[in-house]
Design a protein around this motif. Structure first.
Motif, PDB file in Angstrom:
ATOM      1  N   ILE A   1      -2.015  -0.379 -11.423  1.00 45.22           N
ATOM      2  CA  ILE A   1      -1.451   0.842 -10.902  1.00 45.22           C
ATOM      3  C   ILE A   1      -2.922   1.657 -10.200  1.00 45.22           C
ATOM      4  N   GLY A   2      -1.357   2.481  -8.392  1.00 50.51           N
ATOM      5  CA  GLY A   2      -2.325   3.125  -8.164  1.00 50.51           C
ATOM      6  C   GLY A   2      -3.141   4.565  -8.728  1.00 50.51           C
ATOM      7  N   PRO A   3      -3.442   5.347  -7.783  1.00 52.16           N
ATOM      8  CA  PRO A   3      -3.444   6.783  -8.483  1.00 52.16           C
ATOM      9  C   PRO A   3      -2.353   7.323  -8.955  1.00 52.16           C
ATOM     10  N   TYR A   4      -1.120   7.562  -8.380  1.00 53.86           N
ATOM     11  CA  TYR A   4      -0.151   7.924  -8.880  1.00 53.86           C
ATOM     12  C   TYR A   4       0.908   7.639  -9.685  1.00 53.86           C
ATOM     13  N   GLY A   5       0.311   6.214 -10.642  1.00 61.20           N
ATOM     14  CA  GLY A   5       1.442   5.814 -11.478  1.00 61.20           C
ATOM     15  C   GLY A   5       2.626   4.777 -10.541  1.00 61.20           C
ATOM     16  N   THR A   6       2.072   4.405  -9.029  1.00 63.39           N
ATOM     17  CA  THR A   6       3.044   3.349  -8.759  1.00 63.39           C
ATOM     18  C   THR A   6       2.428   1.868  -8.404  1.00 63.39           C
ATOM     19  N   PRO A   7       2.522   1.189  -8.250  1.00 66.12           N
ATOM     20  CA  PRO A   7       2.419   0.087  -8.050  1.00 66.12           C
ATOM     21  C   PRO A   7       1.405  -0.138  -7.417  1.00 66.12           C
ATOM     22  N   LEU A   8       0.025  -0.177  -6.717  1.00 67.68           N
ATOM     23  CA  LEU A   8      -1.053  -1.030  -6.144  1.00 67.68           C
ATOM     24  C   LEU A   8      -0.342  -0.802  -4.645  1.00 67.68           C
ATOM     25  N   PHE A   9      -0.230  -2.451  -5.107  1.00 66.49           N
ATOM     26  CA  PHE A   9       0.222  -3.696  -4.079  1.00 66.49           C
ATOM     27  C   PHE A   9       1.703  -3.394  -3.683  1.00 66.49           C
ATOM     28  N   SER A  10       1.736  -3.123  -2.368  1.00 63.19           N
ATOM     29  CA  SER A  10       2.877  -3.318  -2.305  1.00 63.19           C
ATOM     30  C   SER A  10       2.909  -4.671  -1.640  1.00 63.19           C
ATOM     31  N   VAL A  11       4.385  -5.062  -1.528  1.00 61.55           N
ATOM     32  CA  VAL A  11       5.502  -5.988  -1.725  1.00 61.55           C
ATOM     33  C   VAL A  11       5.877  -6.509  -0.243  1.00 61.55           C
ATOM     34  N   PHE A  12       5.689  -7.410   1.046  1.00 61.51           N
ATOM     35  CA  PHE A  12       6.833  -7.461   1.933  1.00 61.51           C
ATOM     36  C   PHE A  12       6.985  -8.868   1.923  1.00 61.51           C
ATOM     37  N   ASP A  13       8.045  -9.087   1.611  1.00 62.72           N
ATOM     38  CA  ASP A  13       8.889 -10.455   1.628  1.00 62.72           C
ATOM     39  C   ASP A  13       9.964 -11.278   2.296  1.00 62.72           C
TER      40      ASP A  13
END
Length: 452
Positions: free
Chosen positions: A103-115
């Motif tokens: 989890i990132g610093p603002y409560g969002t997912p740390l990893f972005s996903v590109f599919d």
């Protein structure tokens, strides 16, 4: 290795005639088969045209263009995004794991996903950005699908690393279809799907929780060459390596369950150092499942993230799905048979699914023998020809005999081609039609002398 491995074959073949022309001539001289529309699978896209059309864009042909219609027809299928497909299930499990664990610093997912990135990349993206030398065998035309000298179908999702780092991302997953000319058997297919991950750390992220960590540095100056260059400090490498191995251990444990036996094998990739392969003990056999390592700082620096150190890993979705769901043949991922697809329509992506085999239709086996030309013969060219003509009717191709004439020193190969349809029983008449086209193609395109 399905994922990051850079092929070692050094052979290269200049194809003398267009495979599309061969297929069209075979069709003109052969009667139609009414039992199954096999002949329609042989139609090539006029490779004598001056350009190649891929995903709505046109690319001019040159002496490097070598993509058959069979391969072009797979582009854009994106099986990994097809809901309830087994590759989609594996991908969703991986994505949900990363969303939950990191989890990132603002409560969002740390990893972005590109599919959904285009599989068409430049040779610079696929090779140069990853520090792969100009003379490296992985660049060979015999191992890749080129639109032309500048553009190609990516051979790994690592081709997007540099651009995404350049865009300012420090943690991301890239998923997509990749393309390689390869042998033919139940574990190899010219199109498969990879998942790539990259994570970068700055000094604060890496040493922030370490007592008296302020004096610790990410880099030190080295004079290994005429020009001084930054190298990772031992402390930084140890911390990043620990994070990488911990991340991957958690991932495979999530997929395969607790009690999993894991081992790490030292290896080499041009764009990571040190580099490792992870092997797991699966049903009593050690199987390699992914490649990983500490990213070469030259790559990170050139992409504009000079003050960071990072890791990367790549894995094959087919390899994981075959192990998790007990799928015996990689061709099945391309099946439209509802008896196969419905088995993976589950309410919970983590539900245990064990593939129930369909009725296995009988195989038909035909051998082909020929004298090799004096030079410029590549086995991958023969495999590609067989795939182009036989498509998914070809289950495997085995080189069963090599012979060198004691007087002339000419070399002969004998291949055994196994034909099997995944959804119906083939007739010998159908297979004979395909096999004769393979024989003619080998003579006309590869310059061999038939012994049939």
């Amino acid at each position: 290795m399905i994922t990051w491995s850079l092929t070692k074959r050094m052979q290269h073949c200049h194809v003398k005639l267009c495979l599309g022309n061969l297929v069209r001539s075979v069709l003109r001289n052969s009667r139609s088969l009414t039992s199954h529309p096999i002949t329609s699978e042989l139609t090539a896209s006029g490779t004598s045209r001056s350009s190649v059309e891929v995903l709505g864009k046109s690319y001019p042909r040159d002496d490097h263009s070598n993509i058959p219609e069979k391969i072009l027809s797979k582009v854009g299928k994106n099986l990994h995004n097809r809901k309830y497909h087994p590759l989609w299930l594996v991908l969703e499990r991986v994505k949900h794991h990363f969303y939950k664990q990191y989890i990132g610093p603002y409560g969002t997912p740390l990893f972005s996903v590109f599919d959904g990135l285009s599989p068409v990349v430049t040779t610079w993206q696929n090779f140069d950005s990853l520090l792969i030398p100009a003379d490296h065998p992985s660049r060979n035309k015999g191992d890749n699908y080129y639109l032309n000298r500048i553009h190609m179908l990516r051979s790994h999702t690592s081709a997007h690393q540099w651009n995404l780092i350049r865009a300012g991302l420090n943690a991301f997953l890239v998923v997509g279809d990749v393309y390689r000319r390869d042998q033919i058997d139940c574990h190899h297919y010219p199109v498969f799907h990879q998942l790539e991950a990259v994570r970068l750390f700055n000094k604060h992220q890496l040493f922030g929780d370490i007592k008296d960590g302020e004096p610790l540095q990410l880099f030190e100056q080295s004079s290994r060459s005429a020009h001084k260059q930054e190298t990772h400090t031992l402390e930084a490498v140890k911390l990043v390596e620990f994070d990488l191995k911990q991340t991957l251990t958690k991932l495979v444990t999530h997929l395969f369950g607790d009690g999993l036996e894991i081992r790490w094998v030292d290896c080499y990739f041009p764009f990571t150092h040190p580099s490792f392969e992870m092997e797991i003990n699966f049903q009593g056999e050690w199987i390699e499942v992914l490649g990983c390592g500490i990213m070469e700082q030259q790559l990170v620096n050139s992409a504009g993230a000079r003050s960071n150190i990072g890791w990367a890993f790549g894995l094959g979705l087919e390899r994981l799905a075959m192990m998790l769901y007990n799928i015996p043949d990689i061709r099945m991922f391309w099946s439209e048979d509802e008896r196969f697809l419905k088995q993976f329509h589950v309410p919970n992506i983590n539900q245990n699914v064990q593939f129930q085999p369909l009725s296995k239709y009988p195989a038909l086996v035909n051998d082909i023998s020929f004298w090799l030309p004096s030079q410029n013969y590549s086995e991958n060219d023969f495999y590609d020809l067989v795939r182009t003509i036989g498509g998914d009717l070809v289950e495997k191709v085995d080189l069963i005999d090599k012979f060198e004439h004691p007087k002339t020193q000419r070399v002969s190969h004998c291949y055994r081609i196994t034909y099997r349809h995944m959804e119906k029983t083939l007739t010998q008449e159908e297979v004979t039609h395909i096999h004769q086209a393979v024989q003619e193609g080998a003579v006309r395109l590869l310059g061999v002398e038939g012994r049939f």
